[in-house]
Write a protein that holds these residues in place. Structure first.
Motif, PDB file in Angstrom:
ATOM      1  N   GLU A  47       2.686  -8.518   4.834  1.00 43.19           N
ATOM      2  CA  GLU A  47       2.508  -8.550   3.439  1.00 43.19           C
ATOM      3  C   GLU A  47       4.035  -8.048   2.660  1.00 43.19           C
ATOM      4  OE1 GLU A  47      -1.030  -7.154   1.553  1.00 43.19           O
ATOM      5  OE2 GLU A  47      -1.996  -7.214   3.424  1.00 43.19           O
ATOM      6  N   MET A  48       4.474  -6.859   3.271  1.00 42.86           N
ATOM      7  CA  MET A  48       5.700  -6.384   2.865  1.00 42.86           C
ATOM      8  C   MET A  48       6.338  -5.424   3.809  1.00 42.86           C
ATOM      9  SD  MET A  48       6.849  -3.938  -0.229  1.00 42.86           S
ATOM     10  CE  MET A  48       6.523  -4.904  -1.768  1.00 42.86           C
ATOM     11  N   ASP A  49       7.467  -5.777   4.450  1.00 40.21           N
ATOM     12  CA  ASP A  49       7.905  -4.986   5.550  1.00 40.21           C
ATOM     13  C   ASP A  49       8.721  -3.690   5.006  1.00 40.21           C
ATOM     14  OD1 ASP A  49      10.803  -5.082   4.563  1.00 40.21           O
ATOM     15  OD2 ASP A  49      11.116  -7.006   5.779  1.00 40.21           O
ATOM     16  N   GLY A  50       8.892  -2.954   6.096  1.00 38.94           N
ATOM     17  CA  GLY A  50       9.315  -1.455   5.680  1.00 38.94           C
ATOM     18  C   GLY A  50      10.584  -1.402   4.778  1.00 38.94           C
ATOM     19  N   VAL A  51      11.485  -2.239   5.105  1.00 42.65           N
ATOM     20  CA  VAL A  51      12.669  -2.274   4.245  1.00 42.65           C
ATOM     21  C   VAL A  51      12.659  -2.659   2.849  1.00 42.65           C
ATOM     22  CG1 VAL A  51      15.136  -3.222   4.017  1.00 42.65           C
ATOM     23  CG2 VAL A  51      14.279  -2.744   6.574  1.00 42.65           C
ATOM     24  N   GLU A  52      11.538  -3.453   2.722  1.00 41.06           N
ATOM     25  CA  GLU A  52      11.331  -3.778   1.092  1.00 41.06           C
ATOM     26  C   GLU A  52      10.437  -2.754   0.511  1.00 41.06           C
ATOM     27  OE1 GLU A  52      12.412  -6.245  -0.717  1.00 41.06           O
ATOM     28  OE2 GLU A  52      13.732  -6.488   0.880  1.00 41.06           O
ATOM     29  N   ALA A  53       9.628  -2.107   1.269  1.00 45.63           N
ATOM     30  CA  ALA A  53       8.798  -0.951   0.820  1.00 45.63           C
ATOM     31  C   ALA A  53       9.599   0.104   0.740  1.00 45.63           C
ATOM     32  CB  ALA A  53       7.656  -0.657   1.707  1.00 45.63           C
ATOM     33  N   LEU A  54      10.760   0.439   1.436  1.00 39.33           N
ATOM     34  CA  LEU A  54      11.618   1.543   1.257  1.00 39.33           C
ATOM     35  C   LEU A  54      12.315   1.347  -0.084  1.00 39.33           C
ATOM     36  CD1 LEU A  54      13.544   3.824   2.198  1.00 39.33           C
ATOM     37  CD2 LEU A  54      14.998   1.967   3.418  1.00 39.33           C
ATOM     38  N   GLU A  66       0.966  -1.191  -0.047  1.00 38.08           N
ATOM     39  CA  GLU A  66      -0.021   0.143  -0.036  1.00 38.08           C
ATOM     40  C   GLU A  66       0.865   1.310  -0.086  1.00 38.08           C
ATOM     41  OE1 GLU A  66      -3.011   1.136   3.256  1.00 38.08           O
ATOM     42  OE2 GLU A  66      -3.781  -0.563   2.712  1.00 38.08           O
ATOM     43  N   ALA A  67       1.975   1.207   0.879  1.00 37.10           N
ATOM     44  CA  ALA A  67       2.647   2.381   0.813  1.00 37.10           C
ATOM     45  C   ALA A  67       3.585   2.699  -0.326  1.00 37.10           C
ATOM     46  CB  ALA A  67       3.878   1.956   1.987  1.00 37.10           C
ATOM     47  N   ILE A  68       3.741   1.761  -1.378  1.00 39.19           N
ATOM     48  CA  ILE A  68       4.369   2.126  -2.676  1.00 39.19           C
ATOM     49  C   ILE A  68       3.449   2.662  -3.467  1.00 39.19           C
ATOM     50  CG2 ILE A  68       5.496   0.984  -4.562  1.00 39.19           C
ATOM     51  CD1 ILE A  68       6.695  -1.036  -2.685  1.00 39.19           C
ATOM     52  N   GLU A  69       2.052   2.065  -3.568  1.00 37.72           N
ATOM     53  CA  GLU A  69       1.127   2.558  -4.541  1.00 37.72           C
ATOM     54  C   GLU A  69       0.808   4.036  -3.962  1.00 37.72           C
ATOM     55  OE1 GLU A  69      -2.194  -0.180  -3.674  1.00 37.72           O
ATOM     56  OE2 GLU A  69      -0.989  -1.826  -4.767  1.00 37.72           O
ATOM     57  N   LYS A  70       0.588   4.316  -2.486  1.00 37.56           N
ATOM     58  CA  LYS A  70       0.060   5.453  -2.265  1.00 37.56           C
ATOM     59  C   LYS A  70       1.309   6.652  -2.404  1.00 37.56           C
ATOM     60  CE  LYS A  70      -3.741   4.374   0.738  1.00 37.56           C
ATOM     61  NZ  LYS A  70      -4.371   4.452   1.957  1.00 37.56           N
ATOM     62  N   TYR A  71       2.568   6.047  -2.421  1.00 35.84           N
ATOM     63  CA  TYR A  71       3.583   7.072  -2.656  1.00 35.84           C
ATOM     64  C   TYR A  71       3.361   7.531  -4.112  1.00 35.84           C
ATOM     65  CZ  TYR A  71       8.063   9.314  -2.826  1.00 35.84           C
ATOM     66  OH  TYR A  71       9.136  10.290  -3.131  1.00 35.84           O
ATOM     67  N   LYS A  72       3.428   6.533  -4.714  1.00 38.21           N
ATOM     68  CA  LYS A  72       3.187   6.942  -6.550  1.00 38.21           C
ATOM     69  C   LYS A  72       2.139   7.788  -6.612  1.00 38.21           C
ATOM     70  CE  LYS A  72       5.640   2.656  -7.926  1.00 38.21           C
ATOM     71  NZ  LYS A  72       5.185   1.400  -8.730  1.00 38.21           N
ATOM     72  N   ALA A  73       1.071   7.615  -5.842  1.00 32.00           N
ATOM     73  CA  ALA A  73      -0.103   8.555  -6.175  1.00 32.00           C
ATOM     74  C   ALA A  73       0.086   9.947  -5.510  1.00 32.00           C
ATOM     75  CB  ALA A  73      -1.441   7.870  -5.735  1.00 32.00           C
ATOM     76  N   GLU A  74       0.470  10.014  -4.618  1.00 32.52           N
ATOM     77  CA  GLU A  74       0.561  11.173  -3.680  1.00 32.52           C
ATOM     78  C   GLU A  74       1.788  12.187  -3.863  1.00 32.52           C
ATOM     79  OE1 GLU A  74      -1.929  12.770  -2.167  1.00 32.52           O
ATOM     80  OE2 GLU A  74      -3.321  11.328  -2.398  1.00 32.52           O
ATOM     81  N   LYS A  75       2.971  11.226  -4.010  1.00 33.10           N
ATOM     82  CA  LYS A  75       4.256  11.984  -4.009  1.00 33.10           C
ATOM     83  C   LYS A  75       4.556  12.870  -2.889  1.00 33.10           C
ATOM     84  CE  LYS A  75       4.644  11.387  -8.959  1.00 33.10           C
ATOM     85  NZ  LYS A  75       3.299  10.895  -9.227  1.00 33.10           N
TER      86      LYS A  75
END
Length: 120
Positions: free
Chosen positions: A59-66, A38-47
């Motif tokens: 689902e995906m930890d913070g290091v992978e999302a980073l 969700e973090a990656i998707e929302k980052y791309k949408a909101e920047k």
């Protein structure tokens, strides 16, 4: 100019607590996510200008999302949030591009110092 922040944490209470601290100190919370995907998707949408990223999430930890956010935007500014005893993962996050980290439970002064520093 108000800094736009995305808060990523699987615990709703932690997102609420962090949002309260940030809003009282002049930050605008533009998005919240409860896992790394969700973090990656929302980052791309909101920047957002800044991201606070929990390390341990389903689902995906913070290091992978980073890493995913950094791949999309190498200039992204991510501050990791960790519980005590996660030093190994914090070091992985710093090596992967995190600009700072804050420890739970959140100390308001430390949170604001970390985000002010990351915003430079």
């Amino acid at each position: 100019m108000t800094k736009r922040v995305m808060i990523v944490d699987d615990a709703a209470f932690m997102r609420m607590k962090l949002k309260d601290i940030l809003q009282k100190n002049g930050y605008e919370v533009v998005a919240e996510a409860q896992n790394g995907i969700e973090a990656i998707e929302k980052y791309k949408a909101e920047k957002p200008d800044l991201v606070t990223m929990d390390i341990t999430m389903p689902e995906m930890d913070g290091v992978e999302a980073l890493k995913g956010i950094k791949a999309f935007d190498p200039a992204s500014r991510v501050v990791m949030c960790s519980a005590m005893g996660q030093q190994g993962m914090v070091m992985d996050a710093i090596r992967s591009g995190a600009v700072d980290f804050i420890v739970k439970p959140f100390d308001t002064d430390r949170v604001i110092k970390a985000l002010d520093k990351a915003a430079l």
